[in-house]
Design an enzyme around this catalytic site. Structure first.
Site, PDB file in Angstrom:
ATOM      1  N   GLY A  73       0.794  -1.381  -0.084  1.00  0.00           N
ATOM      2  CA  GLY A  73       0.068  -0.001  -0.145  1.00  0.00           C
ATOM      3  C   GLY A  73       1.075   1.226  -0.029  1.00  0.00           C
ATOM      4  N   CYS A  74       0.258   2.433  -0.321  1.00  0.00           N
ATOM      5  CA  CYS A  74       0.948   3.611  -0.381  1.00  0.00           C
ATOM      6  C   CYS A  74       1.464   4.084   1.038  1.00  0.00           C
ATOM      7  CB  CYS A  74       0.036   4.742  -1.019  1.00  0.00           C
ATOM      8  SG  CYS A  74      -1.676   4.961  -0.183  1.00  0.00           S
ATOM      9  N   TYR A  75       0.780   4.152   1.890  1.00  0.00           N
ATOM     10  CA  TYR A  75       1.149   4.485   3.304  1.00  0.00           C
ATOM     11  C   TYR A  75       2.266   3.358   3.900  1.00  0.00           C
ATOM     12  CZ  TYR A  75      -2.540   8.138   4.163  1.00  0.00           C
ATOM     13  OH  TYR A  75      -3.409   9.234   3.944  1.00  0.00           O
TER      14      TYR A  75
END
Length: 351
Positions: A149-151
């Site tokens: 995921g991005c985070y």
């Protein structure tokens, strides 16, 4: 040429995959699926691809799409990837899932946080978590890559060099993260409307964001802990920008440990030495999201706050590129033995 298909090609991450793969010298796009736009020319959905992408959006006929491709990119919401992965494995194809379905070691963790039953828990052990800077060798041997995921990408890169070394209390990290509106996806969503998001910043999903267990899992693994020993505080914020993530991590230094900012920066520089996409900033320079705009590059700033006994690390990435599609292509390059930076080496767009 590597024949690539993108499942869910009309979302933001799907369009970013098309943008980057259409210029990849070793890739031929052979399939772009879409439920909403099936049958329409892709350039009619995204007009900036006019005269550049000569493909129509196709229905999601799983067996046919998989048969025609060497690698599949799954840019679909969580809960929808399993049939594609099962069929890809049956046909001996590689698959890179940009969703959450194969990021977790344990199905019960996924089911708790995503409120969705996992239909193939036996395949979770098959998937490799695709953060290349940390798991390059495993990615190279994988059949299924779970794109982070991005985070989690920004958060894990922020602390990887100091995990498992007795320097910090890994189980009690505080992560303050900001994201651009594109992180919410290409759908009608009231908080993402211009009048709602413009000139505004707000926290959301405080203490219950679905990326929390993913971050804890990966940090625990590198720190030599069990995931249930982790209790990070993660607070995401929606900001009035289109792209970008800025994750700032606060880590308590273990009692008795002495470390200076110069020593900390040297640790980071040594850890990421030779990593083309990760840049450790000089003293006094702190990352801007603008630097990574449209690129696969990550920028990291570090300091020791002696007054509080904390290490502070701030990392900027583009949520759609290093946080999604660019990292997926980085993983594809590794899977097929290509130079890792092929088609994604360009710096960010500025200003």
């Amino acid at each position: 040429m590597i024949r690539a298909a993108i499942v869910g090609a009309t979302g933001y991450t799907g369009a970013e995959l098309v943008r980057l793969l259409s210029r990849h010298p070793e890739v031929k796009l052979v399939g772009l699926t879409s439920q909403q736009y099936a049958g329409q020319p892709y350039e009619n959905v995204f007009h900036h691809f006019a005269d550049q992408v000569d493909l129509h959006c196709s229905p999601q006929h799983i067996e046919e799409i998989v048969a025609d491709a060497d690698v599949l990119f799954l840019a679909v919401p969580h809960g929808l990837s399993v049939p594609w992965v099962v069929e890809s494995l049956r046909q001996g194809k590689k698959v890179i899932d940009l969703g959450a379905d194969f990021r977790f070691r344990r199905a019960d963790v996924y089911e708790k946080w995503y409120s969705t039953h996992h239909d193939a828990p036996e395949l979770l052990a098959e998937a490799v978590y695709g953060l290349p800077e940390l798991k390059r060798e495993a990615v190279a041997k994988a059949r299924v890559v779970a794109n982070p995921g991005c985070y989690p990408t920004a958060s894990v890169l922020s602390v990887a060099p100091i995990l498992g070394k007795g320097i910090i209390n890994e189980g009690r990290l505080i992560i303050d993260a900001k994201s651009g509106v594109s992180g919410a996806g290409r759908k009608l969503n009231t908080p993402s409307l211009y009048a709602e998001a413009n000139e505004n910043i707000n926290a959301y999903n405080v203490g219950k964001h679905r990326h929390i267990p993913e971050i804890e899992q990966e940090i625990a693994e590198r720190a030599g802990l069990q995931a249930d020993q982790m209790a990070i505080s993660f607070t995401p914020h929606l900001t009035p920008m289109t792209r970008g993530i800025l994750a700032t991590v606060y880590a308590d230094i273990q009692a008795g440990v002495k470390i200076t900012t110069d020593e900390l920066r040297q640790m980071y520089q040594e850890f990421y030495a030779g990593e083309f996409f990760v840049h450790v900033m000089k003293e006094g320079v702190w990352p801007h999201t603008k630097w990574s705009y449209g690129s696969n590059h990550a920028f990291i700033g570090v300091t020791v706050e002696e007054r509080t006994g904390r290490i502070i690390v701030s990392t900027a990435i583009d949520n759609l590129v290093k946080g999604a599609s660019g990292q997926a292509i980085q993983n594809m390059n590794i899977l097929f033995g290509l130079p890792e930076k092929t088609a994604i080496e360009a710096p960010g767009m500025f200003p």
